[in-house]
Design an enzyme around this catalytic site. Structure first.
Site, short mmCIF file in Angstrom:
data_model
loop_
_atom_site.label_atom_id
_atom_site.label_comp_id
_atom_site.label_asym_id
_atom_site.label_seq_id
_atom_site.Cartn_x
_atom_site.Cartn_y
_atom_site.Cartn_z
N ASP A 10 0.86 -1.18 0.00
CA ASP A 10 0.00 0.00 0.00
C ASP A 10 0.90 1.24 0.00
O ASP A 10 1.68 1.44 0.93
CB ASP A 10 -0.87 -0.05 1.26
N ILE A 11 0.78 2.06 -1.02
CA ILE A 11 1.67 3.22 -1.12
C ILE A 11 1.48 4.19 0.05
O ILE A 11 2.43 4.86 0.46
CB ILE A 11 1.51 3.94 -2.47
N GLY A 32 -9.00 5.41 -6.57
CA GLY A 32 -7.73 4.69 -6.61
C GLY A 32 -6.68 5.26 -5.68
O GLY A 32 -6.96 5.62 -4.53
N ASP A 34 -5.13 8.10 -5.81
CA ASP A 34 -5.42 9.50 -5.49
C ASP A 34 -6.36 9.61 -4.29
O ASP A 34 -6.10 10.34 -3.33
CB ASP A 34 -6.02 10.18 -6.72
N GLY A 124 -4.08 1.68 -13.36
CA GLY A 124 -5.36 1.37 -12.73
C GLY A 124 -6.51 1.78 -13.63
O GLY A 124 -6.70 1.25 -14.72
N ILE A 125 -7.22 2.79 -13.17
CA ILE A 125 -8.41 3.25 -13.88
C ILE A 125 -8.09 3.80 -15.29
O ILE A 125 -8.95 3.82 -16.16
CB ILE A 125 -9.18 4.29 -13.03
N TYR A 126 -6.83 4.20 -15.51
CA TYR A 126 -6.45 4.71 -16.83
C TYR A 126 -6.05 3.60 -17.80
O TYR A 126 -5.60 3.86 -18.90
CB TYR A 126 -5.34 5.75 -16.70
#
Length: 173
Positions: A10-11, A32, A34, A124-126
């Site tokens: 986990d960042i 995500g 962000d 991810g979402i991109y």
């Protein structure tokens, strides 16, 4: 050269000088990585990103650029926000993705950070394919010649992503 390490995790839990946020151009949080960074970092991050929007980035942060704020409650000093490109099968946007890493490295080095943690930007979402996202990241991280920065961590979310990243990292260029 900077030392590059792959880490599964986990960042938002990384104990480093700077954490890179795969932000959206609004800089005001989202989903995500962000969203996780804004939630765990607290209102101090949002206050600084709002100030950035009110001053230099009225139209949002352009894709490929990077800017730093406080890390708030995260175990880091700074968050470096960068906006990755959305993957396109018909248009090569790899230069924009590499620019995210290069811009973030420059900002980290200018801040005096010795350690920085990156998510796998745009994967991810991109919808950037993980294997190529790792290749693009390593093509910038590995040869970077820092002034102060010593270590860059590529933080991979999930066992499958980490396995793909290790495979790419271990394969000959």
């Amino acid at each position: 050269m900077v030392r590059v390490e792959l880490v599964e995790g986990d960042i938002t839990a990384q104990r480093v000088d700077a954490i890179v946020n795969a932000a959206n151009s609004s800089l005001l949080g989202g989903g995500g990585v962000d969203g996780a960074i804004h939630r765990k970092g607290g209102p101090e991050i949002l206050a600084e990103t709002r100030a950035l929007r009110a001053s230099r980035y009225g139209r949002g942060l352009p894709v490929g650029q990077a800017v730093a704020t406080t890390a708030g409650r995260l175990p880091a000093r700074w968050v470096i926000h960068t906006v990755g490109p959305v993957f396109s099968a018909t248009e090569d946007r790899a230069d924009l993705l590499r620019s995210c890493y290069a811009s973030s490295l420059r900002v980290a080095d200018e801040l005096g950070a010795a350690t920085v943690a990156f998510p796998l930007i745009s994967a991810g979402i991109y919808r950037w394919p993980v294997e190529d996202a790792v290749r693009q990241a390593l093509s910038v991280l590995r040869p970077f010649e820092p002034v102060r920065l010593t270590t860059a961590y590529l933080v991979l979310f999930g066992t499958e992503t980490a396995a793909v990243a290790r495979s790419v990292a271990d394969s000959p260029a």
